[in-house]
Design a protein around this motif. Structure first.
Motif, PDB file in Angstrom:
ATOM      1  N   THR A   7      38.228 -10.462  12.220  1.00 31.82           N
ATOM      2  CA  THR A   7      36.950 -10.136  11.262  1.00 31.82           C
ATOM      3  C   THR A   7      37.062 -11.473  10.334  1.00 31.82           C
ATOM      4  OG1 THR A   7      37.962  -7.835  10.843  1.00 31.82           O
ATOM      5  CG2 THR A   7      36.842  -8.805   8.897  1.00 31.82           C
ATOM      6  N   ARG A  45      34.927 -13.852  12.376  1.00 28.60           N
ATOM      7  CA  ARG A  45      33.293 -13.441  12.353  1.00 28.60           C
ATOM      8  C   ARG A  45      32.778 -13.845  11.026  1.00 28.60           C
ATOM      9  NH1 ARG A  45      35.128  -8.089  14.270  1.00 28.60           N
ATOM     10  NH2 ARG A  45      35.119  -8.159  16.428  1.00 28.60           N
ATOM     11  N   ARG A  46      33.517 -14.025  10.164  1.00 29.07           N
ATOM     12  CA  ARG A  46      33.037 -14.325   8.767  1.00 29.07           C
ATOM     13  C   ARG A  46      32.598 -15.807   8.779  1.00 29.07           C
ATOM     14  NH1 ARG A  46      34.760 -16.630   4.254  1.00 29.07           N
ATOM     15  NH2 ARG A  46      36.900 -16.697   4.789  1.00 29.07           N
ATOM     16  N   THR A  79      42.832  -7.291  14.684  1.00 25.35           N
ATOM     17  CA  THR A  79      41.469  -7.149  13.991  1.00 25.35           C
ATOM     18  C   THR A  79      41.270  -7.998  12.815  1.00 25.35           C
ATOM     19  OG1 THR A  79      42.242  -5.248  12.854  1.00 25.35           O
ATOM     20  CG2 THR A  79      41.118  -4.815  14.987  1.00 25.35           C
ATOM     21  N   THR A  80      42.295  -8.259  12.113  1.00 30.17           N
ATOM     22  CA  THR A  80      42.280  -9.130  10.967  1.00 30.17           C
ATOM     23  C   THR A  80      41.835 -10.599  11.275  1.00 30.17           C
ATOM     24  OG1 THR A  80      44.030  -8.080   9.856  1.00 30.17           O
ATOM     25  CG2 THR A  80      43.465 -10.021   8.902  1.00 30.17           C
TER      26      THR A  80
END
Length: 163
Positions: A111, A114-115, A107-108
């Motif tokens: 995320t 996605r940024r 998930t890191t």
């Protein structure tokens, strides 16, 4: 009736496209008279053979395969596009309706990517303009999905197998 694979649908659409381009008419050359066309004389200008790359480019454009080939190029060149470190933690799972889907290891990573989505999408559109990709979707790992394909039947699903 068995479901058709993506290769079958691609080959069927390629055949139908070739058939529509050809239209079933055999082109017969009419006998030419002397002086009809100065460019069609033997050993005249414009009679040199073309390279295979030029012929393939014209076939790709005529058959409408440019976006599919660009999308395949993106999937093949993903490690060089994002870099080795990012490519070790991501995998391109496919392209669906103009959305490039990327599966991340954690998930890191999802995320963080996605940024950076806007920057990556801008670079993707400049480097692969014919790809018809409009968005990026980064998926984090999760529970196993029972959804396989675009259609879903409403209901609880196979939850009774866990008890």
């Amino acid at each position: 009736m068995p479901l058709s694979s993506p290769i079958d649908s691609f080959s069927t659409s390629a055949y139908l496209r070739a058939k529509s381009v050809w239209r079933g008419k055999i082109q017969r050359k009419r006998p030419r008279r002397a002086g009809d066309d100065p460019l069609s004389r033997p050993f005249g200008s414009g009679r040199d053979p073309r390279s295979l790359s030029l012929v393939l480019e014209s076939v790709v454009v005529d058959m409408g395969w440019s976006s599919e080939l660009e999308q395949a190029r993106i999937m093949e060149e993903w490690p060089t596009f994002v870099g080795i470190a990012t490519a070790e933690h991501t995998t391109v799972t496919g392209i669906r309706d103009g959305v490039l889907e990327i599966q991340c290891d954690s998930t890191t990573w999802a995320t963080e990517l996605r940024r950076l989505r806007a920057e990556m999408l801008t670079r993707l559109l400049t480097e692969y303009p014919d790809s018809d990709i409009r968005d990026l979707r980064f998926k984090a790992p999760g529970a196993p999905s029972w959804r396989h394909g675009p259609r879903v039947v409403p209901g609880r699903g196979p939850r009774d197998t866990y008890g």
